[in-house]
Design an enzyme around this catalytic site. Sequence first.
Site, PDB file in Angstrom:
ATOM      1  N   ASN A  36      10.855  -7.830  28.081  1.00 20.82           N
ATOM      2  CA  ASN A  36      10.632  -9.119  28.754  1.00 20.82           C
ATOM      3  C   ASN A  36       9.171  -9.261  29.176  1.00 20.82           C
ATOM      4  O   ASN A  36       8.852 -10.066  30.042  1.00 20.82           O
ATOM      5  CB  ASN A  36      11.540  -9.221  29.974  1.00 20.82           C
ATOM      6  N   GLU A 169      21.010 -19.928  36.126  1.00 21.81           N
ATOM      7  CA  GLU A 169      19.711 -19.449  35.660  1.00 21.81           C
ATOM      8  C   GLU A 169      18.998 -20.653  35.056  1.00 21.81           C
ATOM      9  O   GLU A 169      19.650 -21.498  34.431  1.00 21.81           O
ATOM     10  CB  GLU A 169      19.885 -18.371  34.587  1.00 21.81           C
ATOM     11  N   SER A 173      19.371 -15.592  29.971  1.00 23.35           N
ATOM     12  CA  SER A 173      18.727 -14.367  29.500  1.00 23.35           C
ATOM     13  C   SER A 173      19.188 -13.914  28.129  1.00 23.35           C
ATOM     14  O   SER A 173      18.476 -13.184  27.446  1.00 23.35           O
ATOM     15  CB  SER A 173      18.951 -13.245  30.510  1.00 23.35           C
ATOM     16  N   ASP A 198      17.930 -19.033  39.355  1.00 16.31           N
ATOM     17  CA  ASP A 198      17.340 -17.759  38.969  1.00 16.31           C
ATOM     18  C   ASP A 198      16.381 -18.039  37.812  1.00 16.31           C
ATOM     19  O   ASP A 198      16.794 -18.380  36.708  1.00 16.31           O
ATOM     20  CB  ASP A 198      18.475 -16.814  38.553  1.00 16.31           C
ATOM     21  N   HIS A 201      13.699 -15.532  33.601  1.00 13.05           N
ATOM     22  CA  HIS A 201      13.066 -15.609  32.280  1.00 13.05           C
ATOM     23  C   HIS A 201      12.130 -16.806  32.115  1.00 13.05           C
ATOM     24  O   HIS A 201      11.489 -16.935  31.073  1.00 13.05           O
ATOM     25  CB  HIS A 201      14.139 -15.604  31.187  1.00 13.05           C
ATOM     26  N   LYS A 231       9.302  -9.187  34.506  1.00  7.12           N
ATOM     27  CA  LYS A 231       9.357  -9.775  33.160  1.00  7.12           C
ATOM     28  C   LYS A 231       7.968 -10.329  32.833  1.00  7.12           C
ATOM     29  O   LYS A 231       7.048  -9.554  32.610  1.00  7.12           O
ATOM     30  CB  LYS A 231      10.486 -10.776  33.095  1.00  7.12           C
TER      31      LYS A 231
HETATM   32  C1  LIG Z   1      18.746 -13.698  35.017  1.00 10.33           C
HETATM   33  C2  LIG Z   1      18.375 -12.397  35.646  1.00 10.33           C
HETATM   34  N1  LIG Z   1      18.413 -12.287  36.973  1.00 10.33           N
HETATM   35  C3  LIG Z   1      18.104 -11.139  37.597  1.00 10.33           C
HETATM   36  C4  LIG Z   1      17.730 -10.029  36.879  1.00 10.33           C
HETATM   37  C5  LIG Z   1      17.420  -8.764  37.590  1.00 10.33           C
HETATM   38  O1  LIG Z   1      16.050  -8.645  37.755  1.00 10.33           O
HETATM   39  P1  LIG Z   1      15.382  -7.188  37.856  1.00 10.33           P
HETATM   40  O2  LIG Z   1      15.255  -6.681  36.456  1.00 10.33           O
HETATM   41  O3  LIG Z   1      14.086  -7.419  38.533  1.00 10.33           O
HETATM   42  O4  LIG Z   1      16.311  -6.345  38.662  1.00 10.33           O
HETATM   43  C6  LIG Z   1      17.654 -10.102  35.492  1.00 10.33           C
HETATM   44  C7  LIG Z   1      17.246  -8.907  34.717  1.00 10.33           C
HETATM   45  O5  LIG Z   1      17.621  -8.685  33.612  1.00 10.33           O
HETATM   46  C8  LIG Z   1      17.999 -11.308  34.863  1.00 10.33           C
HETATM   47  O6  LIG Z   1      17.969 -11.423  33.537  1.00 10.33           O
END
Ligand SMILES: Cc1ncc(COP(=O)(O)O)c(C=O)c1O
Length: 381
Positions: A36, A169, A173, A198, A201, A231
Amino acid sequence: MALSVLSSYAATLGRLQGKARLRSLSPRQGVDFTSNDFLALANAPRLKDAVRCAMERGVPVGATGSRLLRGNHQEHEALEAEAAEFFGAERVLYFGSGYAANSALFSTLPQRGDLIVHDALIHASVHEGIAGSKSTAVGAPHNDADAFDDAIERWRKKGGRGHPWIAVESLYSMDGDRAPLSALADVADRHNGFLVIDEAHATGVFGNGGKGLAADLEGRENVIVLHTCGKAFGVSGALLAVPGVLADYLVNRARAFIYSTAPSPLMAAGVRESLRILRDEPERRTALERLVVLLGARLESQFGIAPSRSQIQPILIGDNARAVRIAEALQADGFDIRAIRPPTVPEGTARLRLSVTLNADWSDITVMLDCLAAAMKEHSR
Ligand SMILES: Cc1ncc(COP(=O)(O)O)c(C=O)c1O
């Protein structure tokens, strides 16, 4: 003789193996189509220099304790202030990871009597938070704003009196598609609820100056935004952008914030530099955007695959074992491409997740696509 205390674990692993779902750790090798690190910042000299300079001016490696004790360092506070200004949020809290931030947020803010409506494809870390929450939760079909609305209506009709929380999101992802954010914001407003976005990405890649797809909504009283830093930012941790009163509430009530050693102050210094790089080097975003457009056009013409229009491009395979075989063939050709299988994605939708980053250039992508075509043909079933 009694069964070994380990036998049930071994049996579970055997069952996963039988379904081609066994996971194991493998070394980092091959041209990057998996990470990422979208803007290639993780290894950027400027970011490394910033961390080196921070060490030289005495910033410690470890935080030494919880933020509420001696772990609170001025690098954390400087980062939070700069990030709040950058994203246009009232307050920002820096967590050690996006997983911890989502877990803290969903287990702490929605109250007993509230309803969490989450997208069917929401990240595991949101589920983790929900599991620790006193509110009730339901899933809504992916990206269907009307279904979120209906779920809240049904809950109200049954006597639900608290606040609804919509969890999505901005850029998914595993599919690389976008949430209908403005329609969801309308739903949240109409029902006196919150919208939690969220941006894991999208941060750094989309929106004005890399501020994300929710940039226009950020700063509203009922909008909470998560920007992860592992990321596009190339570092680690997560910035949770919230109204001030909710930041104070989390500092007082979020167990993952209170009972955990604060993130490394050096990482906070690194994220501060990533914010500056985003501002100073817009050409990184433009270069990524160009690769995404070129890849999309080739996928459509060569494979008949609809482009996701983002740096995350799924190649749906369906069968777990076939997805693994194709990924292994590409790895043997020198490309780091992984098969993503259930439970990370829904049953029957195993896929290759192509991640476009500035760690691979257009010539890498074209060679990879030719190898992909050959691998798909060789492993046609
Ligand atoms: C949509 C989403 N939220 C949260 C996270 C978690 O973030 P972190 O990798 O900083 O723990 C990820 C990680 O893959 C993610 O894809």
